[in-house]
Design a protein around this motif. Structure first.
Motif, PDB file in Angstrom:
ATOM      1  N   GLN A 135      40.194  40.532  40.212  1.00 42.10           N
ATOM      2  CA  GLN A 135      39.985  41.970  40.005  1.00 42.10           C
ATOM      3  C   GLN A 135      38.576  42.377  40.447  1.00 42.10           C
ATOM      4  N   LYS A 136      37.572  41.551  40.099  1.00 41.86           N
ATOM      5  CA  LYS A 136      36.191  41.842  40.512  1.00 41.86           C
ATOM      6  C   LYS A 136      36.078  41.874  42.030  1.00 41.86           C
ATOM      7  N   LEU A 137      36.690  40.904  42.689  1.00 50.51           N
ATOM      8  CA  LEU A 137      36.641  40.835  44.150  1.00 50.51           C
ATOM      9  C   LEU A 137      37.262  42.088  44.766  1.00 50.51           C
ATOM     10  N   LYS A 138      38.394  42.519  44.248  1.00 52.41           N
ATOM     11  CA  LYS A 138      39.040  43.718  44.777  1.00 52.41           C
ATOM     12  C   LYS A 138      38.153  44.955  44.606  1.00 52.41           C
ATOM     13  N   VAL A 139      37.528  45.081  43.444  1.00 54.08           N
ATOM     14  CA  VAL A 139      36.634  46.213  43.197  1.00 54.08           C
ATOM     15  C   VAL A 139      35.446  46.158  44.160  1.00 54.08           C
ATOM     16  N   ASP A 140      34.866  44.976  44.310  1.00 51.32           N
ATOM     17  CA  ASP A 140      33.719  44.815  45.218  1.00 51.32           C
ATOM     18  C   ASP A 140      34.095  45.192  46.650  1.00 51.32           C
ATOM     19  N   LEU A 141      35.246  44.711  47.110  1.00 51.32           N
ATOM     20  CA  LEU A 141      35.656  44.985  48.488  1.00 51.32           C
ATOM     21  C   LEU A 141      36.012  46.459  48.699  1.00 51.32           C
ATOM     22  N   LYS A 142      36.606  47.077  47.694  1.00 52.79           N
ATOM     23  CA  LYS A 142      36.940  48.501  47.808  1.00 52.79           C
ATOM     24  C   LYS A 142      35.682  49.357  47.977  1.00 52.79           C
ATOM     25  N   SER A 143      34.562  48.886  47.431  1.00 47.51           N
ATOM     26  CA  SER A 143      33.316  49.644  47.563  1.00 47.51           C
ATOM     27  C   SER A 143      32.655  49.437  48.933  1.00 47.51           C
ATOM     28  N   ILE A 144      33.108  48.438  49.680  1.00 44.11           N
ATOM     29  CA  ILE A 144      32.520  48.135  50.992  1.00 44.11           C
ATOM     30  C   ILE A 144      33.355  48.703  52.137  1.00 44.11           C
ATOM     31  N   ILE A 145      34.662  48.538  52.066  1.00 41.06           N
ATOM     32  CA  ILE A 145      35.505  48.889  53.215  1.00 41.06           C
ATOM     33  C   ILE A 145      35.731  50.400  53.321  1.00 41.06           C
TER      34      ILE A 145
END
Length: 84
Positions: A40-50
């Motif tokens: 879940q953390k990884l998905k949140v982090d990536l959503k803020s980048i892409i």
């Protein structure tokens, strides 16, 4: 397993962020075991980048490794770990 195709300006950020949780194995491909919380953390982090209009990130989830197999031919890139 995570596979991504993002704009050139975001490639380094996506790779660096993803490597906090998974093992890099090839250009735009990472794999490894990850807890639900870290997933879940990884998905949140990536959503803020892409940029969702331009980029894509695909997660492949294997419920069990019992019926999975990994075979590689050619140059090995990335880490030594082969955990799905």
């Amino acid at each position: 397993m995570l596979v991504y195709d993002v704009g050139q300006k975001r490639v380094a950020k996506v790779l660096k962020t993803s490597r906090k949780y998974l093992n890099w194995v090839q250009n735009s491909v990472l794999e490894g075991n990850i807890s639900r919380v870290n997933y879940q953390k990884l998905k949140v982090d990536l959503k803020s980048i892409i940029h969702p209009e331009e980029d894509s990130v695909i997660f492949y989830t294997f419920r069990t490794t019992k019926y999975s197999e990994r075979e590689m031919i050619g140059l090995q890139k990335g880490g030594e770990e082969f955990i799905l």
